[in-house]
Design an enzyme around this catalytic site. Structure first.
Site, PDB file in Angstrom:
ATOM      1  N   ASP A   1      44.478 -13.183 -27.179  1.00 46.32           N
ATOM      2  CA  ASP A   1      45.830 -12.884 -27.668  1.00 46.32           C
ATOM      3  C   ASP A   1      46.896 -12.945 -26.571  1.00 46.32           C
ATOM      4  O   ASP A   1      47.869 -12.194 -26.587  1.00 46.32           O
ATOM      5  CB  ASP A   1      45.876 -11.494 -28.350  1.00 46.32           C
ATOM      6  CG  ASP A   1      44.938 -11.419 -29.547  1.00 46.32           C
ATOM      7  OD1 ASP A   1      44.666 -12.476 -30.148  1.00 46.32           O
ATOM      8  OD2 ASP A   1      44.483 -10.308 -29.873  1.00 46.32           O
TER       9      ASP A   1
ATOM     10  N   GLY B   1      42.851 -15.809 -33.608  1.00 46.49           N
ATOM     11  CA  GLY B   1      44.075 -15.649 -34.396  1.00 46.49           C
ATOM     12  C   GLY B   1      45.182 -16.212 -33.531  1.00 46.49           C
ATOM     13  O   GLY B   1      45.623 -15.560 -32.590  1.00 46.49           O
ATOM     14  N   HIS B   2      45.578 -17.453 -33.791  1.00 47.90           N
ATOM     15  CA  HIS B   2      46.588 -18.112 -32.954  1.00 47.90           C
ATOM     16  C   HIS B   2      47.881 -18.246 -33.749  1.00 47.90           C
ATOM     17  O   HIS B   2      47.892 -18.779 -34.851  1.00 47.90           O
ATOM     18  CB  HIS B   2      46.093 -19.491 -32.509  1.00 47.90           C
ATOM     19  CG  HIS B   2      44.917 -19.407 -31.579  1.00 47.90           C
ATOM     20  ND1 HIS B   2      44.324 -20.499 -31.004  1.00 47.90           N
ATOM     21  CD2 HIS B   2      44.230 -18.338 -31.119  1.00 47.90           C
ATOM     22  CE1 HIS B   2      43.320 -20.100 -30.227  1.00 47.90           C
ATOM     23  NE2 HIS B   2      43.239 -18.794 -30.287  1.00 47.90           N
TER      24      HIS B   2
HETATM   25  P1  GDP Z   1      46.664 -16.191 -29.021  1.00 47.48           P
HETATM   26  O1  GDP Z   1      45.497 -15.650 -29.742  1.00 47.48           O
HETATM   27  O2  GDP Z   1      46.459 -16.261 -27.555  1.00 47.48           O
HETATM   28  O3  GDP Z   1      47.166 -17.501 -29.577  1.00 47.48           O
HETATM   29  O4  GDP Z   1      47.834 -15.133 -29.243  1.00 47.48           O
HETATM   30  P2  GDP Z   1      48.219 -14.404 -30.632  1.00 47.48           P
HETATM   31  O5  GDP Z   1      48.941 -15.375 -31.494  1.00 47.48           O
HETATM   32  O6  GDP Z   1      47.042 -13.715 -31.206  1.00 47.48           O
HETATM   33  O7  GDP Z   1      49.145 -13.245 -30.105  1.00 47.48           O
HETATM   34  C1  GDP Z   1      50.302 -13.485 -29.435  1.00 47.48           C
HETATM   35  C2  GDP Z   1      51.488 -12.835 -30.187  1.00 47.48           C
HETATM   36  O8  GDP Z   1      52.567 -12.698 -29.316  1.00 47.48           O
HETATM   37  C3  GDP Z   1      51.987 -13.656 -31.345  1.00 47.48           C
HETATM   38  O9  GDP Z   1      52.507 -12.807 -32.330  1.00 47.48           O
HETATM   39  C4  GDP Z   1      53.084 -14.499 -30.713  1.00 47.48           C
HETATM   40  O10 GDP Z   1      54.064 -14.941 -31.631  1.00 47.48           O
HETATM   41  C5  GDP Z   1      53.643 -13.521 -29.736  1.00 47.48           C
HETATM   42  N1  GDP Z   1      54.174 -14.097 -28.482  1.00 47.48           N
HETATM   43  C6  GDP Z   1      53.727 -15.171 -27.790  1.00 47.48           C
HETATM   44  N2  GDP Z   1      54.440 -15.317 -26.649  1.00 47.48           N
HETATM   45  C7  GDP Z   1      55.333 -14.313 -26.623  1.00 47.48           C
HETATM   46  C8  GDP Z   1      56.351 -13.900 -25.680  1.00 47.48           C
HETATM   47  O11 GDP Z   1      56.556 -14.489 -24.631  1.00 47.48           O
HETATM   48  N3  GDP Z   1      57.058 -12.789 -26.012  1.00 47.48           N
HETATM   49  C9  GDP Z   1      56.863 -12.104 -27.177  1.00 47.48           C
HETATM   50  N4  GDP Z   1      57.610 -11.034 -27.412  1.00 47.48           N
HETATM   51  N5  GDP Z   1      55.911 -12.448 -28.056  1.00 47.48           N
HETATM   52  C10 GDP Z   1      55.174 -13.542 -27.784  1.00 47.48           C
HETATM   53  P1  IMO Z   2      42.175 -15.203 -29.768  1.00 50.88           P
HETATM   54  O1  IMO Z   2      41.728 -16.635 -29.755  1.00 50.88           O
HETATM   55  C1  IMO Z   2      41.187 -11.021 -28.965  1.00 50.88           C
HETATM   56  C2  IMO Z   2      36.937  -9.901 -29.426  1.00 50.88           C
HETATM   57  C3  IMO Z   2      36.560  -8.954 -30.540  1.00 50.88           C
HETATM   58  C4  IMO Z   2      35.347  -8.266 -29.917  1.00 50.88           C
HETATM   59  C5  IMO Z   2      34.675  -9.402 -29.144  1.00 50.88           C
HETATM   60  C6  IMO Z   2      33.521 -10.056 -29.881  1.00 50.88           C
HETATM   61  O2  IMO Z   2      43.110 -14.892 -30.886  1.00 50.88           O
HETATM   62  O3  IMO Z   2      42.671 -14.800 -28.440  1.00 50.88           O
HETATM   63  P2  IMO Z   2      33.366 -11.717 -31.921  1.00 50.88           P
HETATM   64  O4  IMO Z   2      33.787 -11.571 -33.347  1.00 50.88           O
HETATM   65  O5  IMO Z   2      33.992 -12.866 -31.224  1.00 50.88           O
HETATM   66  O6  IMO Z   2      31.872 -11.719 -31.766  1.00 50.88           O
HETATM   67  O7  IMO Z   2      33.897 -10.372 -31.201  1.00 50.88           O
HETATM   68  O8  IMO Z   2      35.696 -10.346 -28.891  1.00 50.88           O
HETATM   69  N1  IMO Z   2      37.696 -11.093 -29.839  1.00 50.88           N
HETATM   70  C7  IMO Z   2      39.011 -11.303 -29.613  1.00 50.88           C
HETATM   71  N2  IMO Z   2      39.949 -10.502 -29.063  1.00 50.88           N
HETATM   72  N3  IMO Z   2      41.515 -12.283 -29.331  1.00 50.88           N
HETATM   73  C8  IMO Z   2      40.589 -13.100 -29.857  1.00 50.88           C
HETATM   74  O9  IMO Z   2      40.835 -14.398 -30.130  1.00 50.88           O
HETATM   75  C9  IMO Z   2      39.271 -12.614 -30.062  1.00 50.88           C
HETATM   76  N4  IMO Z   2      38.134 -13.134 -30.555  1.00 50.88           N
HETATM   77  C10 IMO Z   2      37.180 -12.209 -30.409  1.00 50.88           C
HETATM   78  O10 IMO Z   2      37.599  -8.051 -30.813  1.00 50.88           O
HETATM   79  O11 IMO Z   2      35.727  -7.301 -28.979  1.00 50.88           O
HETATM   80 MG    MG Z   3      44.988 -14.158 -31.103  1.00 48.07          MG
END
Ligand code: GDP
Ligand code: IMO
Ligand code: MG
Length: 452
Positions: free
Chosen positions: A12, A39-40
């Site tokens: 994340d 979750g991207h």
């Molecule tokens: P990922 O799993 O690495 O793709 O990241 P996620 O999408 O799960 O979580 C990142 C969250 O932060 C999302 O809701 C993005 O829209 C938000 N986000 C990404 N970059 C920034 C930033 O520079 N500032 C803020 N405030 N939010 C951001």
């Molecule tokens: P993105 O791509 C944050 C964490 C889970 C758990 C551990 C193992 O959005 O960054 P799993 O279901 O993969 O066997 O769970 O990894 N986890 C993540 N945490 N971002 C993710 O993906 C994750 N994918 C798995 O919370 O601790």
């Molecule tokens: Mg994510």
């Protein structure tokens, strides 16, 4: 040419947004590991897309490939494709025939084992990721290519399903239903196989990608999860079951290390830490019941306030459960470890807007353990849990019009935030390519553009 995007912390970090931004110049976007545990988030034309399986580039008309290193739940795959179609997009998604398929019994077993493990539970997403990779390594997995051939699919199911059923019933003492029924599974997965074939979705991943590269196309490799939850380089056993680090981009696609190494490897850094799951976290602020080991509800008000501030500003609450995520200060030893493990050539530091408005911003610069100072992560999670963070303090920066900053460029970033960024850059000895100052695509300060 390739560009590889790798999470440098605990997932994340904002990988989806960076893939979206830099992926503009890419023709193909490939996921190389993980499955629908990701979750991207991509924000496009004010619309938010949250993708758990299909590559982020699919939102912008790129070819999205799920590489052989992924574990693919066909149900999620088709649900996501159909949902994007309903929103007027035409995602072009290909799946490696060598990728392993997640079956309903994997999901059931993921849940059962998590409950059984208690203190050792990673707090998984219960998507069946671990059990599917277990079967892959145990040579009893079923691959996407097997679903295209009725005889192979049936033969594999007849071998594996009775074992899974016995495991669930006899070892874990649970009741089993359709998720463990050969006939039901065969019917469903044959349907998926037929759809994959009819829509021309399957590929021999490495051959396909190399062909595109040879034709002069740009390929982006989209890592999921992050380095500290990598099964080899992360905080085992509180990890996911794949390799988000850049080496995973080779084995998970069929491209060689030299192909990956010719392009940039960009480490995505969140300006603080967030964590969904259990295990130690030396720079954690306050803590969250049920996730923080030895959670102390009486942590200081000041820490609790800071944690709540960062959590609220950063929206650090579970998207499905709404539960607060664990948060902490930036952990620099964790980043040094990540930069080395993946050989970062550039950094994207996100979320500096989230920290705006604080008087002071701290970072865990090093660890102290048994009187010794460590600059990188120790190899066992137990040792890591004994580390005390050695903090450095930076002066805070004001909340400003971040969209305007993004337009003006790097020099417009408040001075104290630049000091913070330059500290990260110099500690890791990796240049900053981009700075995220908000969730939108235009809320990014671009310093370097890869592929050029
Ligand atoms: P990922 O799993 O690495 O793709 O990241 P996620 O999408 O799960 O979580 C990142 C969250 O932060 C999302 O809701 C993005 O829209 C938000 N986000 C990404 N970059 C920034 C930033 O520079 N500032 C803020 N405030 N939010 C951001
Ligand atoms: P993105 O791509 C944050 C964490 C889970 C758990 C551990 C193992 O959005 O960054 P799993 O279901 O993969 O066997 O769970 O990894 N986890 C993540 N945490 N971002 C993710 O993906 C994750 N994918 C798995 O919370 O601790
Ligand atoms: Mg994510």
């Amino acid at each position: 040419m390739t560009v590889t995007i790798v999470g440098s912390q605990l997932g994340d970090e904002g990988k989806g947004g960076v893939v979206d931004l830099y992926g503009d110049a890419a023709d193909v976007v490939v996921r190389y590991q993980g499955g629908d545990n990701a979750g991207h988030t991509v924000v496009h034309d004010g619309e938010k897309y949250k993708l758990s399986l299909i590559p982020s580039g699919a939102v912008r008309g790129k070819v999205g490939v799920l590489g052989n290193g992924c574990v693919v739940n066909p149900e999620t795959l088709f649900d996501e494709i159909d949902a994007l179609r309903e929103r007027g997009l035409e995602p072009d998604v290909r799946v490696a025939e060598r990728a392993h398929a997640i079956f309903p019994y994997h999901r059931v077993l993921d849940g059962i084992e998590e409950d059984e493990k208690e203190d050792l539970a990673a707090g998984t997403t219960k998507r069946g990721i671990g059990p599917t990779y277990e079967d892959k390594a145990g040579r009893r997995g079923i691959r996407i290519g097997d679903m295209l051939d009725p005889d192979t699919l049936r033969e594999r199911l007849e071998y594996v399903v009775p074992q899974k059923k016995a495991l669930a019933e006899e070892v874990f003492g649970t009741e089993t239903g359709e998720a463990f029924d050969v006939e039901a599974l065969y019917e469903t997965y044959r349907e998926y196989g037929t759809r994959l074939e009819e829509e021309g979705m399957t590929v021999d991943c490495g051959t396909y990608l190399q062909g595109r590269i040879d034709d002069g196309d740009n390929v982006m490799l989209e890592g999921a999860q992050g380095t500290s939850i990598d099964i080899d380089h992360g905080i085992y056993p509180y990890v996911t079951s794949s390799n988000p680090t850049a080496g995973g981009a080779c084995v998970g696609t069929g491209l060689g290390p030299s192909a990956i190494g010719q392009g940039d490897v960009i480490g995505i850094v969140k300006a603080y830490l967030s964590r969904v799951g259990t295990g130690p976290l030396p720079t954690e602020l306050a803590g969250v019941e049920g996730q923080t080991p030895g959670y102390d509800p009486d942590s200081s008000d000041e820490e609790e306030e800071l944690a709540t501030y960062i959590r609220d500003e950063g929206g650090e609450y579970g998207t499905v459960t709404g539960r607060p995520r664990r948060v902490g200060w930036l952990d620099v030893p964790m980043l040094r470890h990540a930069a080395r493990a993946s050989g970062f050539t550039g950094l994207a530091v996100n979320h500096i807007d989230v920290l705006a408005g604080l008087d002071e911003v701290e970072v865990g610069h090093a660890y102290e353990r048994n009187g010794e100072e460590l600059l990188t992560m120790p190899p066992t999670t137990e040792k890591w849990g004994e580390c005390e963070a050695v903090f450095r303090t930076f002066e805070g920066w004001p909340d400003v019009d971040w969209a305007a900053v993004a337009k003006e460029g790097y020099a417009a970033i408040p001075e104290n935030a630049r000091t913070y960024l330059e500290y990260i850059e110099s500690e890791l000895d990796v240049p900053i390519y981009a700075v995220g100052v908000g969730p939108g695509r235009e809320e990014t300060v671009i310093v370097e553009t890869p592929y050029e």
